[in-house]
Design a protein around this motif. Structure first.
Motif, short mmCIF file in Angstrom:
data_model
loop_
_atom_site.label_atom_id
_atom_site.label_comp_id
_atom_site.label_asym_id
_atom_site.label_seq_id
_atom_site.Cartn_x
_atom_site.Cartn_y
_atom_site.Cartn_z
N ASP A 85 -14.95 5.86 -14.07
CA ASP A 85 -15.26 4.42 -14.61
C ASP A 85 -14.80 3.06 -14.53
O ASP A 85 -14.25 2.51 -15.13
N GLY A 86 -14.69 3.02 -13.30
CA GLY A 86 -14.44 1.92 -12.42
C GLY A 86 -12.42 2.16 -12.57
O GLY A 86 -12.22 0.71 -12.18
N CYS A 87 -11.75 2.90 -12.87
CA CYS A 87 -10.62 3.00 -13.26
C CYS A 87 -9.43 4.26 -12.29
O CYS A 87 -10.50 5.52 -12.12
N PHE A 88 -8.39 3.49 -12.23
CA PHE A 88 -7.24 5.02 -11.46
C PHE A 88 -7.65 5.83 -12.06
O PHE A 88 -7.42 5.70 -13.79
N GLN A 89 -7.44 7.06 -11.54
CA GLN A 89 -7.22 8.38 -12.89
C GLN A 89 -5.78 8.94 -12.15
O GLN A 89 -5.94 9.20 -11.31
N VAL A 90 -5.91 9.23 -13.72
CA VAL A 90 -4.37 9.39 -12.78
C VAL A 90 -4.15 11.10 -14.00
O VAL A 90 -4.17 10.56 -14.90
N GLN A 91 -2.97 11.88 -13.33
CA GLN A 91 -2.21 12.81 -14.32
C GLN A 91 -1.62 12.00 -15.62
O GLN A 91 -0.56 11.33 -15.40
N PRO A 92 -1.72 12.86 -17.05
CA PRO A 92 -0.88 11.99 -17.70
C PRO A 92 0.18 12.66 -18.23
O PRO A 92 1.18 13.45 -17.62
N ILE A 93 0.55 11.56 -18.31
CA ILE A 93 2.19 11.98 -18.90
C ILE A 93 2.79 12.57 -19.62
O ILE A 93 4.04 14.00 -19.76
N LEU A 94 2.14 12.18 -20.83
CA LEU A 94 2.82 12.68 -22.17
C LEU A 94 1.58 12.88 -22.71
O LEU A 94 0.71 12.43 -22.65
N GLU A 95 1.56 14.17 -22.67
CA GLU A 95 0.21 14.81 -23.49
C GLU A 95 0.41 14.83 -25.41
O GLU A 95 1.46 15.70 -25.87
N PHE A 96 -0.20 14.44 -26.51
CA PHE A 96 -0.34 14.98 -27.57
C PHE A 96 -0.95 16.40 -28.27
O PHE A 96 -1.71 15.69 -27.70
N ASP A 97 -1.17 16.88 -29.04
CA ASP A 97 -1.53 17.42 -30.00
C ASP A 97 -3.05 16.24 -30.72
O ASP A 97 -1.99 15.34 -30.98
#
Length: 97
Positions: A85-97
């Motif tokens: 969507d026109g943005c840098f895509q990075v791996q998530p650092i924190l994942e919330f349930d």
């Protein structure tokens, strides 16, 4: 000031170095020579010398901050390993349930 073998082993432990017996003997000799040189430097009379942070003249090397035209988004993202969507895509650092 000669360093003992135990002191060299302690320094090696602090630095997380595994030393051979030959290296311990070599480093004891070399570190002792360095400490002796520091001891000699401490004997130099510096009473008439003011403390200095640098011997180089201070000068500002920054250019003036002037606004310019922004780069196009497509050009900024062309080398991105992943984008969405026109943005840098990075791996998530924190994942919330």
């Amino acid at each position: 000031m000669a360093l003992s073998r135990e002191e060299v082993e302690h320094i090696a432990e602090l630095a997380k170095l595994a030393l051979t017996e030959e290296e311990k003997a070599l480093f004891a000799e070399q570190l002792s020579a360095i400490l002796e040189y520091f001891h000699r430097l401490q004997e130099v009379d510096t009473t008439g010398i003011p403390p200095t942070a640098t011997v180089l003249p201070l000068r500002n090397i920054f250019r003036p901050d002037e606004p310019g035209e922004p780069m196009p988004r497509e050009q900024l993202l062309q080398n991105a390993p992943a984008q969405a969507d026109g943005c840098f895509q990075v791996q998530p650092i924190l994942e919330f349930d």
